[in-house]
Design a protein around this motif. Structure first.
Motif, short mmCIF file in Angstrom:
data_model
loop_
_atom_site.label_atom_id
_atom_site.label_comp_id
_atom_site.label_asym_id
_atom_site.label_seq_id
_atom_site.Cartn_x
_atom_site.Cartn_y
_atom_site.Cartn_z
N THR A 1 0.83 -1.21 0.00
CA THR A 1 0.00 0.00 0.00
C THR A 1 0.87 1.26 0.00
O THR A 1 0.63 2.19 -0.78
N LEU A 2 1.88 1.29 0.86
CA LEU A 2 2.75 2.47 0.98
C LEU A 2 3.54 2.72 -0.30
O LEU A 2 3.61 3.85 -0.78
N SER A 3 4.13 1.68 -0.86
CA SER A 3 4.93 1.86 -2.07
C SER A 3 4.05 2.20 -3.27
O SER A 3 4.41 3.03 -4.10
N GLY A 4 2.86 1.60 -3.34
CA GLY A 4 1.95 1.89 -4.44
C GLY A 4 1.38 3.29 -4.38
O GLY A 4 1.33 4.00 -5.38
N ALA A 5 0.97 3.72 -3.19
CA ALA A 5 0.37 5.05 -3.03
C ALA A 5 1.39 6.15 -3.27
O ALA A 5 1.03 7.23 -3.76
N SER A 6 2.65 5.89 -2.94
CA SER A 6 3.68 6.93 -3.09
C SER A 6 4.44 6.80 -4.41
O SER A 6 5.28 7.65 -4.72
N HIS A 7 4.17 5.74 -5.17
CA HIS A 7 4.89 5.48 -6.43
C HIS A 7 6.40 5.42 -6.18
O HIS A 7 7.20 5.94 -6.96
N ALA A 8 6.77 4.79 -5.06
CA ALA A 8 8.18 4.69 -4.67
C ALA A 8 8.66 3.26 -4.78
O ALA A 8 7.86 2.31 -4.72
N ASP A 9 9.96 3.10 -4.93
CA ASP A 9 10.58 1.77 -4.97
C ASP A 9 10.94 1.34 -3.56
O ASP A 9 11.45 2.14 -2.77
N VAL A 10 10.71 0.08 -3.25
CA VAL A 10 11.13 -0.48 -1.97
C VAL A 10 12.62 -0.81 -2.11
O VAL A 10 13.01 -1.66 -2.91
N VAL A 11 13.44 -0.12 -1.33
CA VAL A 11 14.88 -0.33 -1.36
C VAL A 11 15.26 -1.50 -0.46
O VAL A 11 16.12 -2.30 -0.79
N GLY A 12 14.61 -1.58 0.68
CA GLY A 12 14.90 -2.67 1.61
C GLY A 12 13.94 -2.67 2.77
O GLY A 12 13.16 -1.74 2.97
N ARG A 13 14.02 -3.75 3.51
CA ARG A 13 13.18 -3.90 4.70
C ARG A 13 13.98 -4.69 5.71
O ARG A 13 14.48 -5.77 5.41
N ILE A 14 14.12 -4.13 6.89
CA ILE A 14 14.84 -4.80 7.96
C ILE A 14 13.91 -4.80 9.16
O ILE A 14 13.66 -3.75 9.76
N GLY A 15 13.37 -5.97 9.49
CA GLY A 15 12.43 -6.06 10.59
C GLY A 15 11.22 -5.20 10.33
O GLY A 15 10.50 -5.40 9.37
N ARG A 16 11.00 -4.23 11.21
CA ARG A 16 9.84 -3.33 11.08
C ARG A 16 10.18 -2.01 10.41
O ARG A 16 9.40 -1.07 10.44
N VAL A 17 11.35 -1.92 9.81
CA VAL A 17 11.76 -0.67 9.15
C VAL A 17 11.80 -0.88 7.64
O VAL A 17 12.42 -1.80 7.13
N LEU A 18 11.09 0.00 6.94
CA LEU A 18 10.99 -0.04 5.49
C LEU A 18 11.76 1.15 4.91
O LEU A 18 11.69 2.26 5.45
#
Length: 94
Positions: A64-81
């Motif tokens: 939802t967050l990446s789609g709504a912001s039109h941003a690329d997911v660079v990484g995810r570590i635990g609860r940090v995106l």
């Protein structure tokens, strides 16, 4: 779309950053999306702290967050995106 080398470089840059958007118990709301838009426009590369929910709910939030912001997911570590969206080029002056 980012390639592996670009993601690696951006993860390195994001290492020293603090989360600028924190998702609360109410999840992804219109207010959160507005804050996300302002933060990603101002910084291009941001960290988001996600709430303690199941992995499936967290994955849905990330989509939802990446789609709504039109941003690329660079990484995810635990609860940090980590999200990245380059600032749009300035419109040419007439």
């Amino acid at each position: 779309m980012l390639d592996a080398k670009q993601r690696q470089n951006l993860r390195g840059q994001a290492h020293a950053l603090k989360p600028v958007v924190i998702i609360g118990a109410h999840g992804v709301t219109d207010g959160v999306l507005a804050e996300l838009e302002g933060a990603i426009y101002a910084h291009e590369l941001i960290k988001i702290r996600l709430p303690q929910v199941s992995h499936d709910e967290r994955d849905d939030m990330i989509q939802t967050l990446s789609g709504a912001s039109h941003a690329d997911v660079v990484g995810r570590i635990g609860r940090v995106l980590i999200l990245y969206r380059p600032r749009p080029a300035a419109a040419p002056k007439r």
